[in-house]
Design a protein around this motif. Structure first.
Motif, PDB file in Angstrom:
ATOM      1  N   GLY A 189       0.826  -1.195   0.000  1.00  0.00           N
ATOM      2  CA  GLY A 189       0.000   0.000   0.000  1.00  0.00           C
ATOM      3  C   GLY A 189       0.865   1.252   0.000  1.00  0.00           C
ATOM      4  N   THR A 190       0.247   2.349  -0.404  1.00  0.00           N
ATOM      5  CA  THR A 190       0.982   3.606  -0.528  1.00  0.00           C
ATOM      6  C   THR A 190       0.589   4.617   0.540  1.00  0.00           C
ATOM      7  OG1 THR A 190      -0.713   4.420  -2.064  1.00  0.00           O
ATOM      8  CG2 THR A 190       1.215   3.311  -3.022  1.00  0.00           C
ATOM      9  N   ASP A 191      -0.328   4.239   1.429  1.00  0.00           N
ATOM     10  CA  ASP A 191      -0.824   5.174   2.439  1.00  0.00           C
ATOM     11  C   ASP A 191      -0.220   4.918   3.812  1.00  0.00           C
ATOM     12  OD1 ASP A 191      -2.447   6.327   0.551  1.00  0.00           O
ATOM     13  OD2 ASP A 191      -4.149   5.016   0.972  1.00  0.00           O
ATOM     14  N   LEU A 192       0.951   4.282   3.877  1.00  0.00           N
ATOM     15  CA  LEU A 192       1.541   3.966   5.172  1.00  0.00           C
ATOM     16  C   LEU A 192       1.890   5.233   5.940  1.00  0.00           C
ATOM     17  CD1 LEU A 192       2.605   1.943   7.195  1.00  0.00           C
ATOM     18  CD2 LEU A 192       4.756   1.859   5.924  1.00  0.00           C
ATOM     19  N   SER A 193       2.425   6.243   5.249  1.00  0.00           N
ATOM     20  CA  SER A 193       2.788   7.488   5.930  1.00  0.00           C
ATOM     21  C   SER A 193       1.557   8.167   6.528  1.00  0.00           C
ATOM     22  CB  SER A 193       3.488   8.425   4.940  1.00  0.00           C
ATOM     23  OG  SER A 193       3.805   9.649   5.563  1.00  0.00           O
ATOM     24  N   LYS A 194       0.470   8.185   5.770  1.00  0.00           N
ATOM     25  CA  LYS A 194      -0.770   8.772   6.279  1.00  0.00           C
ATOM     26  C   LYS A 194      -1.321   7.960   7.445  1.00  0.00           C
ATOM     27  CE  LYS A 194      -5.370  10.225   4.749  1.00  0.00           C
ATOM     28  NZ  LYS A 194      -6.310  10.292   3.600  1.00  0.00           N
ATOM     29  N   LEU A 195      -1.240   6.630   7.335  1.00  0.00           N
ATOM     30  CA  LEU A 195      -1.706   5.764   8.413  1.00  0.00           C
ATOM     31  C   LEU A 195      -0.915   6.009   9.698  1.00  0.00           C
ATOM     32  CD1 LEU A 195      -3.258   3.270   9.548  1.00  0.00           C
ATOM     33  CD2 LEU A 195      -1.452   1.851   8.564  1.00  0.00           C
ATOM     34  N   LEU A 196       0.395   6.138   9.581  1.00  0.00           N
ATOM     35  CA  LEU A 196       1.229   6.371  10.757  1.00  0.00           C
ATOM     36  C   LEU A 196       0.954   7.741  11.366  1.00  0.00           C
ATOM     37  CD1 LEU A 196       4.626   4.845   9.573  1.00  0.00           C
ATOM     38  CD2 LEU A 196       2.996   3.858  11.176  1.00  0.00           C
ATOM     39  N   GLY A 197       0.695   8.739  10.535  1.00  0.00           N
ATOM     40  CA  GLY A 197       0.360  10.065  11.056  1.00  0.00           C
ATOM     41  C   GLY A 197      -0.934  10.049  11.857  1.00  0.00           C
ATOM     42  N   THR A 198      -1.951   9.356  11.321  1.00  0.00           N
ATOM     43  CA  THR A 198      -3.225   9.240  12.046  1.00  0.00           C
ATOM     44  C   THR A 198      -3.049   8.471  13.340  1.00  0.00           C
ATOM     45  OG1 THR A 198      -4.386   9.237   9.916  1.00  0.00           O
ATOM     46  CG2 THR A 198      -5.609   8.478  11.834  1.00  0.00           C
ATOM     47  N   LEU A 199      -2.243   7.397  13.283  1.00  0.00           N
ATOM     48  CA  LEU A 199      -1.999   6.597  14.480  1.00  0.00           C
ATOM     49  C   LEU A 199      -1.267   7.408  15.548  1.00  0.00           C
ATOM     50  CD1 LEU A 199      -2.086   3.858  15.914  1.00  0.00           C
ATOM     51  CD2 LEU A 199       0.024   3.249  14.713  1.00  0.00           C
ATOM     52  N   SER A 200      -0.319   8.240  15.151  1.00  0.00           N
ATOM     53  CA  SER A 200       0.416   9.059  16.106  1.00  0.00           C
ATOM     54  C   SER A 200      -0.516  10.046  16.809  1.00  0.00           C
ATOM     55  CB  SER A 200       1.536   9.809  15.386  1.00  0.00           C
ATOM     56  OG  SER A 200       2.189  10.683  16.266  1.00  0.00           O
ATOM     57  N   GLU A 201      -1.411  10.677  16.068  1.00  0.00           N
ATOM     58  CA  GLU A 201      -2.362  11.612  16.667  1.00  0.00           C
ATOM     59  C   GLU A 201      -3.297  10.898  17.643  1.00  0.00           C
ATOM     60  OE1 GLU A 201      -4.388  13.588  13.536  1.00  0.00           O
ATOM     61  OE2 GLU A 201      -2.587  14.553  12.721  1.00  0.00           O
ATOM     62  N   PHE A 202      -3.764   9.704  17.249  1.00  0.00           N
ATOM     63  CA  PHE A 202      -4.662   8.948  18.121  1.00  0.00           C
ATOM     64  C   PHE A 202      -3.959   8.535  19.416  1.00  0.00           C
ATOM     65  CE2 PHE A 202      -5.957   4.694  19.522  1.00  0.00           C
ATOM     66  CZ  PHE A 202      -7.255   4.961  19.927  1.00  0.00           C
ATOM     67  N   LEU A 203      -2.714   8.091  19.317  1.00  0.00           N
ATOM     68  CA  LEU A 203      -1.973   7.661  20.505  1.00  0.00           C
ATOM     69  C   LEU A 203      -1.720   8.830  21.450  1.00  0.00           C
ATOM     70  CD1 LEU A 203       0.650   5.197  18.939  1.00  0.00           C
ATOM     71  CD2 LEU A 203      -1.391   4.622  20.246  1.00  0.00           C
ATOM     72  N   ARG A 204      -1.418   9.999  20.903  1.00  0.00           N
ATOM     73  CA  ARG A 204      -1.186  11.172  21.757  1.00  0.00           C
ATOM     74  C   ARG A 204      -2.470  11.594  22.473  1.00  0.00           C
ATOM     75  NH1 ARG A 204       2.994  12.591  18.023  1.00  0.00           N
ATOM     76  NH2 ARG A 204       4.923  13.005  19.213  1.00  0.00           N
ATOM     77  N   GLU A 205      -3.574  11.569  21.751  1.00  0.00           N
ATOM     78  CA  GLU A 205      -4.844  11.950  22.361  1.00  0.00           C
ATOM     79  C   GLU A 205      -5.248  10.949  23.445  1.00  0.00           C
ATOM     80  OE1 GLU A 205      -8.032  14.332  23.127  1.00  0.00           O
ATOM     81  OE2 GLU A 205      -6.353  14.737  21.753  1.00  0.00           O
ATOM     82  N   ASN A 206      -5.035   9.672  23.186  1.00  0.00           N
ATOM     83  CA  ASN A 206      -5.372   8.636  24.156  1.00  0.00           C
ATOM     84  C   ASN A 206      -4.494   8.760  25.409  1.00  0.00           C
ATOM     85  OD1 ASN A 206      -6.613   6.152  25.095  1.00  0.00           O
ATOM     86  ND2 ASN A 206      -4.687   5.142  24.580  1.00  0.00           N
ATOM     87  N   ALA A 207      -3.195   8.997  25.216  1.00  0.00           N
ATOM     88  CA  ALA A 207      -2.281   9.139  26.358  1.00  0.00           C
ATOM     89  C   ALA A 207      -2.628  10.378  27.181  1.00  0.00           C
ATOM     90  CB  ALA A 207      -0.840   9.218  25.858  1.00  0.00           C
ATOM     91  N   ARG A 208      -3.005  11.464  26.514  1.00  0.00           N
ATOM     92  CA  ARG A 208      -3.358  12.697  27.230  1.00  0.00           C
ATOM     93  C   ARG A 208      -4.618  12.489  28.076  1.00  0.00           C
ATOM     94  NH1 ARG A 208      -4.304  15.577  23.114  1.00  0.00           N
ATOM     95  NH2 ARG A 208      -2.095  16.009  22.700  1.00  0.00           N
ATOM     96  N   THR A 209      -5.616  11.819  27.505  1.00  0.00           N
ATOM     97  CA  THR A 209      -6.872  11.591  28.227  1.00  0.00           C
ATOM     98  C   THR A 209      -6.659  10.687  29.436  1.00  0.00           C
ATOM     99  OG1 THR A 209      -8.106  11.824  26.156  1.00  0.00           O
ATOM    100  CG2 THR A 209      -9.239  10.794  27.995  1.00  0.00           C
ATOM    101  N   ARG A 210      -5.907   9.596  29.250  1.00  0.00           N
ATOM    102  CA  ARG A 210      -5.672   8.665  30.347  1.00  0.00           C
ATOM    103  C   ARG A 210      -4.833   9.316  31.453  1.00  0.00           C
ATOM    104  NH1 ARG A 210      -6.997   3.225  29.454  1.00  0.00           N
ATOM    105  NH2 ARG A 210      -5.743   2.727  31.290  1.00  0.00           N
TER     106      ARG A 210
END
Length: 285
Positions: A189-210
Motif C-alpha cells: 500500500g501507498t498510504d503507510l505514511s498517512k496511516l502512521l500520522g493518524t496513528l500518532s495523533e490517536f496515541l497522543r490523544e489517548n495518552a493525554r486523556t488517560r
C-alpha cells in the motif's frame, strides 16, 4: 464361567478395534497463572527472573516479613498473617511496576511512530526504518529495537523478527503497531505514511486523556492505601504494651486480626475496582 469368558473375549475384541485408530496427541496443559506472571515480568522489564524464581523470591520475602513483624511486635498471630500476606506482596510490587512502565511506554509510542513516518518518507524501507530506532528512538525502547535489528540481520525474516519484538515488549500499543506493520508488509500500500500520522495523533490523544483521568484518580488510590494501613500501624503501636500482646496472641485475637485482614483486602480491592480505568487488551497473542 461362560459369562467371564464372554466378557474377556469382548474386552479383547474392543482393545483390538481401539488400537486400529490413531489417538490424537494431547496438548500440554498450560499454566495460566505462570503465563500471567511471565507477562507481568515482561511488562515490568524484568526479563532475568523466571516464574519459578519469582515464586521462590515471594516465599523468602514472606518468611523475612513474618520474622521482622514478630521481632518488632512479639505477636506471632500477626507474624503468621504477615507471612501469608507477604506471599502476594512481590506480585503487587511487580504489578505496580508493570503499570508504571506501560504508562511510560504509552507516552513514548507516538514518538516512535513519528520516527517511523519520517524514515519512510525519507525513502527507507520498513525494516530499515525499524532498525534506525535503535539510534533515533526513545532511550527506553532502544535496547528492544537493537535486539530486533540483530535478529533481523541474522535471520532475514521480517515477520518472525517482528513477532519476537512484540513478545519482548509485551505492550498493547506495541501489539497494534506491530500488527499494522505486518499487514502493510504483506499486503502493501501507498498510504503507510498517512496511516502512521493518524496513528500518532490517536496515541497522543489517548495518552493525554488517560493521564488526566489517572491524575484525578490518584487521590482515591492514596486514600484507599491510607485507610488500609492505618489500623495495622495502630496495632503495631499497641503491641508495645504487654497486655495487648497477651490478648492478641490468643485465639480470639487471631480471629479478630483475620477478620480485619479479610475486610481490609475486600474493601481495598473494591475501592480500586470501582475507580479502575479499563486496561488495554493485547491483540493476537
Amino acid at each position: 464361567m461362560n459369562i467371564i469368558l464372554g466378557l474377556t473375549l469382548g474386552i479383547g475384541v474392543f482393545l483390538i478395534w481401539l488400537s486400529c485408530w490413531e489417538q490424537p496427541a494431547k496438548e500440554p496443559r498450560k499454566n495460566t497463572f505462570d503465563s500471567k506472571i511471565r507477562l507481568l515480568l515482561h511488562q515490568a522489564d524484568v526479563h532475568r527472573v523466571s516464574a519459578k524464581m519469582f515464586y521462590l523470591i515471594s516465599i523468602c520475602f514472606a518468611l523475612f516479613l513474618g520474622l521482622v513483624i514478630f521481632a518488632l511486635t512479639a505477636l506471632y498471630n500477626l507474624a503468621l498473617l504477615s507471612t501469608c500476606l507477604g506471599c502476594i506482596a512481590p506480585w503487587m510490587m511487580i504489578r505496580q511496576r508493570a503499570k508504571k512502565r506501560v504508562a511510560l511506554m504509552r507516552e513514548l509510542w507516538p514518538d516512535v511512530v513519528d520516527h517511523l513516518r519520517s524514515a519512510i518518507r525519507a525513502g527507507l524501507s520498513l525494516p530499515e526504518a525499524l532498525m534506525q530506532l535503535q539510534y533515533r528512538g526513545p532511550e527506553e525502547l532502544r535496547p528492544s529495537f537493537e535486539q530486533f535489528s540483530a535478529d533481523y540481520r541474522s535471520t532475514g525474516e521480517f515477520v518472525a523478527s517482528l513477532n519476537r519484538l512484540k513478545e519482548r515488549l509485551s505492550d498493547p500499543t506495541a501489539d497494534n503497531i506491530v500488527e499494522a506493520l505486518k499487514v502493510t508488509r504483506e499486503v502493501g500500500g501507498t498510504d503507510l505514511s498517512k496511516l502512521l500520522g493518524t496513528l500518532s495523533e490517536f496515541l497522543r490523544e489517548n495518552a493525554r486523556t488517560r493521564s488526566e483521568l489517572e491524575a484525578r484518580q490518584s487521590w482515591t488510590i492514596n486514600a484507599a492505601k491510607l485507610a488500609v494501613a492505618a489500623p495495622w500501624v495502630v496495632l503495631c503501636l499497641m503491641a508495645t504494651q504487654p497486655g495487648t500482646v497477651h490478648i492478641y496472641n490468643s485465639f480470639s485475637g487471631f480471629m479478630v486480626m483475620l477478620s480485619g485482614l479479610i475486610i481490609s483486602i475486600i474493601a481495598y480491592r473494591l475501592m480500586l475496582k470501582l475507580g479502575e480505568l479499563p486496561e488495554e487488551k493485547r491483540v493476537l497473542v
